[in-house]
Motif scaffolding. Structure first.
Motif, PDB file in Angstrom:
ATOM      1  N   UNK A   1     -10.562   2.545  -6.331  1.00 21.66           N
ATOM      2  CA  UNK A   1      -9.941   3.741  -6.709  1.00 21.66           C
ATOM      3  C   UNK A   1      -8.684   4.040  -7.133  1.00 21.66           C
ATOM      4  N   UNK A   2      -7.803   5.735  -7.510  1.00 23.62           N
ATOM      5  CA  UNK A   2      -7.141   5.802  -7.997  1.00 23.62           C
ATOM      6  C   UNK A   2      -5.668   5.726  -6.729  1.00 23.62           C
ATOM      7  N   UNK A   3      -5.181   4.683  -6.784  1.00 28.63           N
ATOM      8  CA  UNK A   3      -3.511   4.847  -5.878  1.00 28.63           C
ATOM      9  C   UNK A   3      -2.394   5.281  -6.916  1.00 28.63           C
ATOM     10  N   UNK A   4      -1.895   5.552  -5.952  1.00 32.97           N
ATOM     11  CA  UNK A   4       0.203   5.817  -6.462  1.00 32.97           C
ATOM     12  C   UNK A   4       0.022   4.695  -7.384  1.00 32.97           C
ATOM     13  N   UNK A   5       1.188   4.567  -8.087  1.00 33.66           N
ATOM     14  CA  UNK A   5       1.730   3.976  -8.581  1.00 33.66           C
ATOM     15  C   UNK A   5       2.793   2.621  -8.732  1.00 33.66           C
ATOM     16  N   UNK A   6       3.747   3.235  -7.215  1.00 32.99           N
ATOM     17  CA  UNK A   6       4.645   2.170  -7.184  1.00 32.99           C
ATOM     18  C   UNK A   6       4.181   1.967  -6.033  1.00 32.99           C
ATOM     19  N   UNK A   7       2.974   1.471  -5.868  1.00 35.47           N
ATOM     20  CA  UNK A   7       2.338   1.107  -4.918  1.00 35.47           C
ATOM     21  C   UNK A   7       1.831  -0.665  -5.453  1.00 35.47           C
ATOM     22  N   UNK A   8       1.756  -0.619  -6.826  1.00 36.46           N
ATOM     23  CA  UNK A   8       1.238  -1.245  -7.454  1.00 36.46           C
ATOM     24  C   UNK A   8       2.814  -1.921  -8.422  1.00 36.46           C
ATOM     25  N   UNK A   9       3.670  -1.057  -8.705  1.00 34.58           N
ATOM     26  CA  UNK A   9       4.915  -1.255  -9.618  1.00 34.58           C
ATOM     27  C   UNK A   9       5.498  -2.703  -8.245  1.00 34.58           C
ATOM     28  N   UNK A  10       5.562  -1.896  -7.052  1.00 31.13           N
ATOM     29  CA  UNK A  10       6.040  -2.433  -5.698  1.00 31.13           C
ATOM     30  C   UNK A  10       5.584  -4.535  -5.309  1.00 31.13           C
ATOM     31  N   UNK A  11       4.281  -3.743  -5.529  1.00 27.86           N
ATOM     32  CA  UNK A  11       3.043  -4.996  -4.994  1.00 27.86           C
ATOM     33  C   UNK A  11       3.590  -5.128  -3.463  1.00 27.86           C
ATOM     34  N   UNK A  12       3.652  -3.310  -2.859  1.00 27.02           N
ATOM     35  CA  UNK A  12       2.798  -3.733  -1.559  1.00 27.02           C
ATOM     36  C   UNK A  12       1.969  -3.852  -1.369  1.00 27.02           C
ATOM     37  N   UNK A  13       0.998  -4.498  -1.792  1.00 28.88           N
ATOM     38  CA  UNK A  13      -0.197  -3.470  -1.193  1.00 28.88           C
ATOM     39  C   UNK A  13      -1.344  -3.232  -0.917  1.00 28.88           C
ATOM     40  N   UNK A  14      -0.949  -3.711   1.189  1.00 29.11           N
ATOM     41  CA  UNK A  14      -1.663  -3.180   2.063  1.00 29.11           C
ATOM     42  C   UNK A  14      -1.243  -1.672   2.416  1.00 29.11           C
TER      43      UNK A  14
END
Length: 131
Positions: free
Chosen positions: A83-96
């Protein structure tokens, strides 16, 4: 005026060029495939899925997804699907934060934040690492 009347008498003066049925069908098929091959904005599809069960009690699965994400989004995982998710989640590595596990599963970050685990009620654990 003589030239206008001559054109009016010609049989092929205003006709479209003829196209065989084969070429017309081929053209329409190509246009349909091109149009259907485009992903809608904000959607993903799985391109490849490989499973390796050669080790006992362990299955390694690798999948590749193709996504057409909107601005500010990036390819990720939601409810165990690409799915497409907010890029900040991946940048911060807050996967959950992208809700990668199914509804009845619990999500925990790996210690080094390289991925996450989804724990099912029966105790089975699925570990996912991001590349």
């Amino acid at each position: 005026m003589a030239s206008v009347s001559r054109l009016g008498r010609r049989k092929d003066a205003y006709q479209w060029p003829k196209m065989s049925t084969f070429w017309a069908v081929l053209l329409l098929t190509a246009l349909l495939l091109f149009y259907c091959g485009q992903l809608a904005a904000g959607t993903c599809e799985i391109v490849t899925l490989d499973r390796d069960s050669s080790q006992p009690r362990r299955t390694i699965a690798r999948q590749t997804a193709r996504c057409a994400c909107k601005k500010g989004q990036i390819a990720g995982t939601t409810r165990a699907r690409p799915a497409c998710v907010d890029a900040s989640i991946v940048r911060k590595r807050q996967w959950c934060e992208m809700v990668p596990c199914l509804e009845d599963e619990g999500c925990d970050l790996l210690v080094n934040k390289s991925g996450w685990t989804c724990t099912q009620p029966g105790g089975r654990v699925k570990t996912t690492t991001a590349l």
